[in-house]
Write a protein that holds these residues in place. Structure first.
Motif, mmCIF file in Angstrom:
data_model
loop_
_atom_site.group_PDB
_atom_site.id
_atom_site.type_symbol
_atom_site.label_atom_id
_atom_site.label_comp_id
_atom_site.label_asym_id
_atom_site.label_seq_id
_atom_site.Cartn_x
_atom_site.Cartn_y
_atom_site.Cartn_z
ATOM 1 N N HIS A 242 -3.481 5.345 -1.796
ATOM 2 C CA HIS A 242 -4.566 5.927 -1.488
ATOM 3 C C HIS A 242 -3.596 7.798 -2.001
ATOM 4 O O HIS A 242 -2.474 7.803 -2.351
ATOM 5 C CB HIS A 242 -4.275 6.596 -0.041
ATOM 6 C CG HIS A 242 -5.465 7.217 1.020
ATOM 7 N ND1 HIS A 242 -5.273 8.310 0.087
ATOM 8 C CD2 HIS A 242 -5.878 6.956 1.902
ATOM 9 C CE1 HIS A 242 -6.584 8.805 0.955
ATOM 10 N NE2 HIS A 242 -6.720 8.085 1.731
ATOM 11 N N THR B 250 -7.644 -4.253 -5.493
ATOM 12 C CA THR B 250 -7.266 -3.464 -5.044
ATOM 13 C C THR B 250 -8.260 -2.235 -4.398
ATOM 14 O O THR B 250 -9.634 -2.690 -4.766
ATOM 15 C CB THR B 250 -6.753 -2.322 -6.470
ATOM 16 O OG1 THR B 250 -5.306 -3.170 -7.275
ATOM 17 C CG2 THR B 250 -5.922 -1.615 -6.469
ATOM 18 N N ILE B 251 -8.109 -1.977 -3.503
ATOM 19 C CA ILE B 251 -9.126 -0.941 -2.894
ATOM 20 C C ILE B 251 -8.279 0.539 -2.677
ATOM 21 O O ILE B 251 -6.885 0.378 -2.608
ATOM 22 C CB ILE B 251 -8.967 -1.258 -1.207
ATOM 23 C CG1 ILE B 251 -9.933 -0.344 -0.194
ATOM 24 C CG2 ILE B 251 -7.286 -1.615 -0.684
ATOM 25 C CD1 ILE B 251 -10.482 -0.400 0.596
ATOM 26 N N ALA C 276 0.712 -1.033 -0.360
ATOM 27 C CA ALA C 276 0.138 -0.005 0.308
ATOM 28 C C ALA C 276 0.968 1.344 0.255
ATOM 29 O O ALA C 276 2.037 1.339 0.611
ATOM 30 C CB ALA C 276 -1.103 -0.010 1.741
ATOM 31 N N GLY D 173 -3.391 -1.537 -2.063
ATOM 32 C CA GLY D 173 -4.064 -0.339 -1.082
ATOM 33 C C GLY D 173 -3.519 0.963 -2.132
ATOM 34 O O GLY D 173 -2.070 0.821 -1.587
ATOM 35 N N ALA E 158 -8.813 4.349 6.652
ATOM 36 C CA ALA E 158 -7.671 3.250 5.129
ATOM 37 C C ALA E 158 -6.707 2.314 5.749
ATOM 38 O O ALA E 158 -7.548 1.701 5.452
ATOM 39 C CB ALA E 158 -7.083 4.918 4.870
ATOM 40 N N SER E 159 -6.203 2.960 6.872
ATOM 41 C CA SER E 159 -5.367 1.468 7.321
ATOM 42 C C SER E 159 -6.435 0.432 7.608
ATOM 43 O O SER E 159 -5.942 -1.030 7.338
ATOM 44 C CB SER E 159 -4.863 2.157 8.408
ATOM 45 O OG SER E 159 -4.124 3.302 7.805
ATOM 46 N N MET F 136 -7.896 -1.090 4.846
ATOM 47 C CA MET F 136 -7.467 -1.355 3.860
ATOM 48 C C MET F 136 -6.980 -2.956 4.582
ATOM 49 O O MET F 136 -6.629 -4.011 3.938
ATOM 50 C CB MET F 136 -5.775 -0.806 3.439
ATOM 51 C CG MET F 136 -6.121 -0.123 3.326
ATOM 52 S SD MET F 136 -4.938 1.118 2.390
ATOM 53 C CE MET F 136 -4.977 2.454 1.220
#
Length: 374
Positions: free
Chosen positions: A241, A274-275, A215, A239, A361-362, A365
């Motif tokens: 961002h 995938t995020i 990520a 991940g 988000a962490s 993910m």
């Protein structure tokens, strides 16, 4: 502080906002604005190639394309400051007894890089997941760890976290060079270094090779997308961002264009779980780039997008879209954070470029990563 003291940065900013990137870069190279620069033609267009003066003012050295791009990202244009800004040193969090956050080094055919590795106190040597975290420009492993709170989550859940560290020698602002073609290849350039670090940790620390994830944020998010496309055999999920798709740019000029408005990206060869997280008011990396990451990872597979709305505990609204395949699998997920700029959602103010009030988000993910592998 202006990284280009002899340059009219207000004019560079104006040209960049208008998409006149070649002209902006001419000024960044220290060349004076000549009479044809920016002049509209009768058809209302700017010249394709601005005329360069032979008497351009000399500068102390000729900046490389990396210097020019990262200098703009890091210290000059206000709307790009979120990608790299000057980061204060993060104050290390106290660690539980038995936990380790060590500086290590990888050396291989592609070169060497230091990295930091967090091993939680609860790790007993049995196969555990690994998350490889790629920081943004000017950030460090310590800063990124503090901002994302990934080490705290690792202690809670029981996984290892590796933080490869970009060097100033490789990039003036410590950005991963996602926009360079040589750093988008498998077993070459920076992807080979990141993969080498990952393999070292897997081999040495009791990591479950089926639960290895990557990520990143911004330039690190773009690098994570590259790793997912080039090493689907190594990383089970990705991940991204506030980043861009693999191949979104091939040089400095196309990097600016991609950041401003995205561009065509090639579909991957296979679906890469995938995020994506992206603020819908991100003026550093346009939100459309998040859509590009998902489309590339989808690799043309059939899926139905299902969107829901929510509000984080901190009061930030978001839209969450999952892509449901005919067999029921959900291997792609996208979060659009409403009103957010270029920052890690749900992060800690102890690190740089975070939005503490946003959805976490962490944690999301990690939830996605572990769900994908079952």
């Amino acid at each position: 502080m202006n990284a280009f003291p002899n340059v009219d940065m207000q004019e560079v900013t104006r040209l960049t906002r208008k998409g006149r990137l070649k002209e902006a870069m001419q000024l960044l190279r220290g060349e004076p604005k000549d009479q044809t620069l920016g002049r509209e033609t009768a058809a209302g267009r700017t010249p394709a190639e601005p005329v360069r003066s032979n008497t351009a003012k000399a500068v102390s050295r000729s900046p490389s394309s990396q210097d020019l791009l990262s200098g703009v990202l890091g210290k000059t244009l206000p709307e790009l400051a979120g990608l790299s800004g000057l980061a204060p040193s993060a104050t290390p969090l106290p660690m539980p007894e038995g936990a380790r956050f060590e500086t290590r080094s990888h050396r291989g055919p592609a070169g060497s890089r230091d990295y930091k590795l967090y091993v939680p106190a609860r790790h007993d040597g049995s196969p555990a997941p690994l998350v490889v975290m790629l920081h943004g420009c000017t950030q460090s492993p310590d800063d990124f760890a503090a901002g994302t709170r990934m080490n705290e989550l690792a202690e809670e859940v029981g996984f290892l976290v590796a933080y490869p560290e970009q060097t100033q020698r490789a990039n003036a602002q410590r950005c991963w060079n996602w926009f360079e073609a040589r750093d988008q290849r498998r077993e070459g350039g920076e992807p080979a270094l990141i993969a080498g670090i990952t393999r070292d940790v897997v081999a040495e620390h009791g990591v479950d090779p089926k639960r290895v994830f990557v990520a990143g944020l911004s330039a690190g998010g773009a690098a994570a997308a590259i790793m997912g496309q080039r090493y689907p055999d190594l990383f089970a999920a990705v991940g991204v961002h506030s980043g861009l798709a693999c191949g979104a740019a091939r040089d400095m000029g196309s990097a600016f264009a991609a950041m401003r408005g995205g561009g065509p990206v090639e579909a991957g060869d296979t679906v890469v779980p995938t995020i994506v997280f992206h603020g819908d008011r991100d003026t550093t990396v346009a939100p459309v780039n998040g859509d590009g990451v998902i489309e590339q990872a989808r690799a043309g597979a059939a899926a139905t997008a299902v969107t829901s709305q929510g509000v984080s505990p901190g009061g930030i609204a978001y839209s969450r879209t999952v892509h449901r395949e005919p067999d029921g699998r959900e291997r792609l997920e996208s979060w659009r954070i409403h009103g957010a700029g270029h920052a890690w959602s749900g992060g800690s103010a102890r690190g740089t470029f975070t939005l503490p009030a946003g959805p976490d988000a962490s944690r999301e993910m990690l939830r996605f990563f572990l769900a994908v592998v079952g």
